[in-house]
Design an enzyme around this catalytic site. Structure first.
Site, PDB file in Angstrom:
ATOM      1  N   TYR A   1      -1.691  12.469   4.085  1.00 52.56           N
ATOM      2  CA  TYR A   1      -1.860  12.761   5.511  1.00 52.56           C
ATOM      3  C   TYR A   1      -1.896  14.267   5.782  1.00 52.56           C
ATOM      4  CZ  TYR A   1      -1.162   7.810   6.329  1.00 52.56           C
ATOM      5  OH  TYR A   1      -1.298   6.445   6.324  1.00 52.56           O
TER       6      TYR A   1
ATOM      7  N   CYS B   1      -6.425  29.711  16.380  1.00 52.16           N
ATOM      8  CA  CYS B   1      -6.107  30.261  17.706  1.00 52.16           C
ATOM      9  C   CYS B   1      -5.564  29.149  18.596  1.00 52.16           C
ATOM     10  CB  CYS B   1      -7.368  30.888  18.308  1.00 52.16           C
ATOM     11  SG  CYS B   1      -7.060  31.772  19.851  1.00 52.16           S
ATOM     12  N   GLU B   2      -4.405  28.632  18.219  1.00 50.63           N
ATOM     13  CA  GLU B   2      -3.765  27.536  18.941  1.00 50.63           C
ATOM     14  C   GLU B   2      -2.258  27.734  18.931  1.00 50.63           C
ATOM     15  OE1 GLU B   2      -4.693  25.057  20.708  1.00 50.63           O
ATOM     16  OE2 GLU B   2      -6.862  25.025  20.367  1.00 50.63           O
TER      17      GLU B   2
ATOM     18  N   GLU C   1       0.844  -1.192   0.000  1.00 49.72           N
ATOM     19  CA  GLU C   1       0.000   0.000   0.000  1.00 49.72           C
ATOM     20  C   GLU C   1       0.886   1.251   0.000  1.00 49.72           C
ATOM     21  OE1 GLU C   1      -2.743  -0.298   3.268  1.00 49.72           O
ATOM     22  OE2 GLU C   1      -3.131  -2.415   2.868  1.00 49.72           O
ATOM     23  N   PRO C   2       1.413   1.603  -1.171  1.00 50.11           N
ATOM     24  CA  PRO C   2       2.367   2.714  -1.250  1.00 50.11           C
ATOM     25  C   PRO C   2       1.711   4.071  -1.481  1.00 50.11           C
ATOM     26  CG  PRO C   2       2.235   1.644  -3.363  1.00 50.11           C
ATOM     27  CD  PRO C   2       1.247   0.933  -2.465  1.00 50.11           C
ATOM     28  N   GLY C   3       0.564   4.318  -0.843  1.00 43.51           N
ATOM     29  CA  GLY C   3      -0.153   5.563  -1.099  1.00 43.51           C
ATOM     30  C   GLY C   3       0.671   6.804  -0.827  1.00 43.51           C
TER      31      GLY C   3
ATOM     32  N   TYR D   1       3.510  15.804  15.080  1.00 41.25           N
ATOM     33  CA  TYR D   1       4.788  15.133  15.327  1.00 41.25           C
ATOM     34  C   TYR D   1       5.971  15.834  14.670  1.00 41.25           C
ATOM     35  CZ  TYR D   1       2.299  12.667  11.513  1.00 41.25           C
ATOM     36  OH  TYR D   1       1.514  12.335  10.437  1.00 41.25           O
TER      37      TYR D   1
ATOM     38  N   ARG E   1       0.303  17.754  10.322  1.00 42.56           N
ATOM     39  CA  ARG E   1       1.494  16.955  10.600  1.00 42.56           C
ATOM     40  C   ARG E   1       2.553  17.684  11.426  1.00 42.56           C
ATOM     41  NH1 ARG E   1       4.605  15.492   6.924  1.00 42.56           N
ATOM     42  NH2 ARG E   1       5.044  13.331   7.585  1.00 42.56           N
TER      43      ARG E   1
END
Length: 223
Positions: free
Chosen positions: A173, A135-136, A60-62, A106, A102
């Site tokens: 992602y 606002c984070e 599954e090389p998506g 991480y 992302r």
């Protein structure tokens, strides 16, 4: 996996999944499928000799195929400097964790490409901390490597309010795991360049009515 398959003799297909490393940044290396695939091929061939069963291999090389196929085109909404001694120059974008989560999750690193509002490359460079529009405190495009809670400067072409910043490596992602509608920001439109070289709109920008359409109004006496 091959050992486990012996417990299920009717199984003819073995799926080894994905997780193949994709180098988004220039200094990152991508998985060489020829190198990692060679020992797998040998194991499958040996398995056929030992058992008489030829298995069909699936992967599954998506992410491997799509990660570097897409970019987020954002506009600089604000530019703020917090002082010369130990301070930073911040660029605030009209995008952020609502499009790419992302870096916040991480400390993922994405290439950032500066483009002037006229569509040209800047002739000078500056160091910036790039943040999103939510606002984070974690809505950060330039976290420290391996530390999502730290901020890091990135050297890039000099930008002003109204200029463009392209976040590359956004093909996997990103849209799928974004914090959609956070702070009531609409889902961004998506455009694809076709074989004909023409840009085609493949997803419209979400409007306010679409954000609210699943909400149900209560009677006054229920509140």
């Amino acid at each position: 996996s091959l050992t486990l398959r012996k417990e299920f003799p009717s199984v003819k297909t073995l799926n080894l999944g994905g997780g193949y490393k994709v180098g988004r940044m220039a200094y990152e290396k991508s998985t060489d499928l020829q190198i990692v695939g060679a020992p797998v091929k040998e194991l499958f061939e040996q398995y056929k000799k030992d058992t008489g069963t030829e298995l069909h291999l699936e992967i599954e090389p998506g992410t491997f195929l799509l990660a570097n196929s897409c970019s987020i085109v954002s506009t600089v909404q604000d530019k703020v400097t917090t002082g010369t001694d130990g301070g930073h120059t911040f660029l605030k974008l009209d995008a952020g964790m609502t499009e790419v989560l992302r870096p916040s999750l991480y400390a993922a690193q994405h290439p950032l490409v500066a483009v002037s509002a006229k569509g040209t490359s800047p002739t000078t460079t500056e160091k910036y901390v790039v943040v999103g529009h939510c606002c984070e405190s974690g809505d950060l495009m330039t976290p420290g490597p391996d530390d999502a809670e730290s901020i890091a400067e990135r050297t890039m072409g000099a930008l002003e309010i109204g200029d463009i910043l392209v976040v590359e490596g956004a093909g996997a992602y990103c849209a799928g795991m974004s914090s959609k509608n956070y702070n009531s920001f609409p889902e961004a439109p998506e455009v694809m360049k076709g074989k004909d070289g023409v840009m085609h709109l493949i997803r419209k920008r979400q409007n306010l009515e679409q954000i609210l359409e699943n909400e149900i109004e209560l009677r006054d006496d229920a509140c």
